[in-house]
Design a protein around this motif. Sequence first.
Motif, PDB file in Angstrom:
ATOM      1  N   LEU A 384       0.627  47.768 -35.346  1.00 40.29           N
ATOM      2  CA  LEU A 384       0.879  46.337 -35.538  1.00 40.29           C
ATOM      3  C   LEU A 384       1.027  45.631 -34.204  1.00 40.29           C
ATOM      4  O   LEU A 384       0.466  44.539 -33.984  1.00 40.29           O
ATOM      5  CB  LEU A 384       2.140  46.158 -36.385  1.00 40.29           C
ATOM      6  N   VAL A 385       1.760  46.193 -33.282  1.00 33.44           N
ATOM      7  CA  VAL A 385       1.956  45.598 -31.956  1.00 33.44           C
ATOM      8  C   VAL A 385       0.624  45.469 -31.226  1.00 33.44           C
ATOM      9  O   VAL A 385       0.310  44.471 -30.577  1.00 33.44           O
ATOM     10  CB  VAL A 385       2.975  46.405 -31.147  1.00 33.44           C
ATOM     11  N   ALA A 386      -0.186  46.539 -31.344  1.00 37.92           N
ATOM     12  CA  ALA A 386      -1.484  46.516 -30.661  1.00 37.92           C
ATOM     13  C   ALA A 386      -2.370  45.438 -31.252  1.00 37.92           C
ATOM     14  O   ALA A 386      -3.085  44.702 -30.518  1.00 37.92           O
ATOM     15  CB  ALA A 386      -2.150  47.890 -30.775  1.00 37.92           C
ATOM     16  N   ALA A 387      -2.354  45.271 -32.602  1.00 35.14           N
ATOM     17  CA  ALA A 387      -3.170  44.231 -33.241  1.00 35.14           C
ATOM     18  C   ALA A 387      -2.673  42.847 -32.850  1.00 35.14           C
ATOM     19  O   ALA A 387      -3.466  41.914 -32.608  1.00 35.14           O
ATOM     20  CB  ALA A 387      -3.134  44.409 -34.759  1.00 35.14           C
ATOM     21  N   TYR A 388      -1.369  42.686 -32.795  1.00 36.99           N
ATOM     22  CA  TYR A 388      -0.797  41.397 -32.403  1.00 36.99           C
ATOM     23  C   TYR A 388      -1.220  41.047 -30.987  1.00 36.99           C
ATOM     24  O   TYR A 388      -1.579  39.911 -30.696  1.00 36.99           O
ATOM     25  CB  TYR A 388       0.722  41.460 -32.529  1.00 36.99           C
ATOM     26  N   GLN A 389      -1.160  42.027 -30.079  1.00 39.81           N
ATOM     27  CA  GLN A 389      -1.550  41.749 -28.698  1.00 39.81           C
ATOM     28  C   GLN A 389      -3.037  41.428 -28.604  1.00 39.81           C
ATOM     29  O   GLN A 389      -3.470  40.635 -27.755  1.00 39.81           O
ATOM     30  CB  GLN A 389      -1.214  42.954 -27.813  1.00 39.81           C
ATOM     31  N   ALA A 390      -3.819  42.046 -29.475  1.00 34.09           N
ATOM     32  CA  ALA A 390      -5.259  41.756 -29.440  1.00 34.09           C
ATOM     33  C   ALA A 390      -5.535  40.336 -29.935  1.00 34.09           C
ATOM     34  O   ALA A 390      -6.444  39.653 -29.441  1.00 34.09           O
ATOM     35  CB  ALA A 390      -6.028  42.771 -30.298  1.00 34.09           C
ATOM     36  N   GLN A 391      -4.784  39.868 -30.954  1.00 40.78           N
ATOM     37  CA  GLN A 391      -4.992  38.533 -31.486  1.00 40.78           C
ATOM     38  C   GLN A 391      -4.400  37.458 -30.571  1.00 40.78           C
ATOM     39  O   GLN A 391      -4.905  36.332 -30.521  1.00 40.78           O
ATOM     40  CB  GLN A 391      -4.372  38.446 -32.890  1.00 40.78           C
ATOM     41  N   TYR A 392      -3.345  37.809 -29.900  1.00 36.01           N
ATOM     42  CA  TYR A 392      -2.686  36.832 -29.023  1.00 36.01           C
ATOM     43  C   TYR A 392      -2.561  37.427 -27.628  1.00 36.01           C
ATOM     44  O   TYR A 392      -1.505  37.927 -27.232  1.00 36.01           O
ATOM     45  CB  TYR A 392      -1.296  36.467 -29.561  1.00 36.01           C
ATOM     46  N   PRO A 393      -3.660  37.403 -26.894  1.00 35.02           N
ATOM     47  CA  PRO A 393      -3.611  38.007 -25.547  1.00 35.02           C
ATOM     48  C   PRO A 393      -2.685  37.262 -24.590  1.00 35.02           C
ATOM     49  O   PRO A 393      -2.219  37.856 -23.619  1.00 35.02           O
ATOM     50  CB  PRO A 393      -5.069  37.949 -25.096  1.00 35.02           C
ATOM     51  N   GLN A 394      -2.419  35.974 -24.840  1.00 36.70           N
ATOM     52  CA  GLN A 394      -1.525  35.216 -23.971  1.00 36.70           C
ATOM     53  C   GLN A 394      -0.278  34.864 -24.761  1.00 36.70           C
ATOM     54  O   GLN A 394      -0.157  33.808 -25.378  1.00 36.70           O
ATOM     55  CB  GLN A 394      -2.223  33.937 -23.491  1.00 36.70           C
ATOM     56  N   PRO A 395       0.718  35.766 -24.780  1.00 39.78           N
ATOM     57  CA  PRO A 395       1.908  35.492 -25.585  1.00 39.78           C
ATOM     58  C   PRO A 395       2.809  34.468 -24.913  1.00 39.78           C
ATOM     59  O   PRO A 395       2.607  34.088 -23.750  1.00 39.78           O
ATOM     60  CB  PRO A 395       2.595  36.869 -25.676  1.00 39.78           C
ATOM     61  N   ASN A 396       3.811  34.058 -25.599  1.00 35.83           N
ATOM     62  CA  ASN A 396       4.803  33.140 -25.083  1.00 35.83           C
ATOM     63  C   ASN A 396       5.492  33.768 -23.887  1.00 35.83           C
ATOM     64  O   ASN A 396       5.750  34.978 -23.860  1.00 35.83           O
ATOM     65  CB  ASN A 396       5.811  32.855 -26.220  1.00 35.83           C
ATOM     66  N   PRO A 397       5.796  32.945 -22.866  1.00 40.52           N
ATOM     67  CA  PRO A 397       6.491  33.508 -21.694  1.00 40.52           C
ATOM     68  C   PRO A 397       7.778  34.255 -22.050  1.00 40.52           C
ATOM     69  O   PRO A 397       8.143  35.227 -21.403  1.00 40.52           O
ATOM     70  CB  PRO A 397       6.756  32.295 -20.816  1.00 40.52           C
TER      71      PRO A 397
END
Length: 628
Positions: A384-397
Amino acid sequence: MFRSRPNRDSLNPYSHPFTWVLLIVTGVAYYYAAHLSMGLALPNSPHITPIWIPAPIAWATLYLGGNHLIPGIAIANFVNNFFTFTQTQSLEKAVTLAALQSLFSIGSTVIGTSLLRKCFVGRILDRVRNVAVFALIGLSIPAITPTFSLISMGIGQVIPWSAYGEIWKTWWIGDALSVIIGMPMLVSLRRFRWSHLVWNRTWEILVLMLGFGLLTGVTFLTDYPLQYLVLPGLLWAAIRLGDSGATLGIVLVTLMTVLATAMGRGPFLRSSLNDSLMLLQSFMATITLTTLLMLAMISEKRKTQQDLALVNESLEMRVRDRTDALECILLELQQAQTQLVQTEKMSSLGQLVAGLAHEINNPVSFIYGNLNHAQEYLRDLFTLVAAYQAQYPQPNPILDDIIEDLELDYIREDFPKVLDSMQNGADRIRQLILTLRNFSRLDEGGLKQVNLHEGLESTLFVLNYRLSQLNASHSIELLKSYGDLPEVECYADELNQVFLHLLNNAIDSLEVNKVARPLIRITTQQLQDDVEVQIWNDGPPIAMEVRSKMFNPFFTTKPIGQGQGLGLPISHRIIVDKHGGKLGYESEQGQGTTFYLRIPLKQSWVTPTTALVTPSSPSGGLPVERPE
């Protein structure tokens, strides 16, 4: 009761040549003894003598040989009387008087010997009672012959009736005292064996006979009243030489004193030779009875001593039997105590293992069973974390700061390793529980087919802490030389106890003696229908004073509080008594010490329930040193 020669009356003893030899020998001896005695006959009655040597011969012959020897004595008596009476009487009267006198003489002899056989208990000289009976019969029964013979001679006008009393007294004293003096010697000589004499005793007999000769010569060839000096010599003979030597001494003294008195010398001289000889006969009869009583008392004393020795030996045997019985009871009590201690120990150990298994197994099973789910959940989360990072490569600071603080990449790499470590730990705890269960065999009671190597390995696992921590600088090097063993029918839990005791003792020996390079070697092998396990260590040999006691219950060389002395006795009972095997050892200087146990592959015997076997017990499974 004293027995004479076997009575062959019912078997026609006269058909045996030996009987005829005895008849001839006794008849000739009787005739010549009578002829010799007639030389001392009364002047007014040439057929009456104060010393009648044939009397003891006739009594001893019928007493020892039996009544079938009567013809020899009767014929000899008749011939002697016939020739005596023919000197003064007609032929017809001589035959009649000789026949009557022979009849009376043989009759009194038969009566006397029959009474002796009936009244005696044992031999003549065995008891004081026998001597008293012999004296009574020997003095009374011979009176029959002169009583009836003199009546017949008075009727035949051979002697005057006025001389009846004097002649009767002489005749009775001659017969009775001759029997008293001579018969014991003849009876005792029948039992005499020259082969029983040793060299020292032979010299003693010769010295005694020479002493009798000198003493009798001094006593009876002088006119001094020294006749009682012969008594100490006779008593010496009675004590040292027994009845044969004493009675022979009596006869020798009698013959010498008769000879001296007949020559007109000695303290017994009276107005006539007849009176002198009767006085001499009375004295010798008194001396004879005194000596015979002494012999009887000595015999009774010896018999009493023999009986006491037998009783003492019997008592000693009973004491030994009772001692052996008490030792067996003690061993059984020690075994019972050992079994109670061992049962309590094993019960406590079983409860401990069961408790540990139960208490540890439940949480471990919970952990072990949930680790797989935790790994799946973790993989899902990481996915899940990996998929989230793939969908949102630029997360909130803010999320970047949190990810950086958590070191998410490190967690993603290390957390699976943590779960694998937990998996390994759970596996090891489960293996520990299985090893403890295998060692105690809680679920395997009775005889089972087991692999001995598994029992050895589980025991080594339990003792691993001792093997690896002998001292600060060394651990024990363990060598294994396992053979190809089939499964063995045995009591697995108890056999594991034996392995534990033997390995513990080996470790204790290496620890106490501070061996520089401690080493233990375990060897297994199959020997035909048996299997053998050897446990060797390179420690010093077992002390000699310890070897005979090391298998005794409660014997230990360890300090107080560090050992109970039950390991080896229990091991011996398990191997020998329960498995029909053998437990032994070999220990030599420079070669180390090896304990070995050998048990059959199949248990085909009945297991005993008692009798703890110790090194002193007569058992085939003795804990002894192993033969080369």
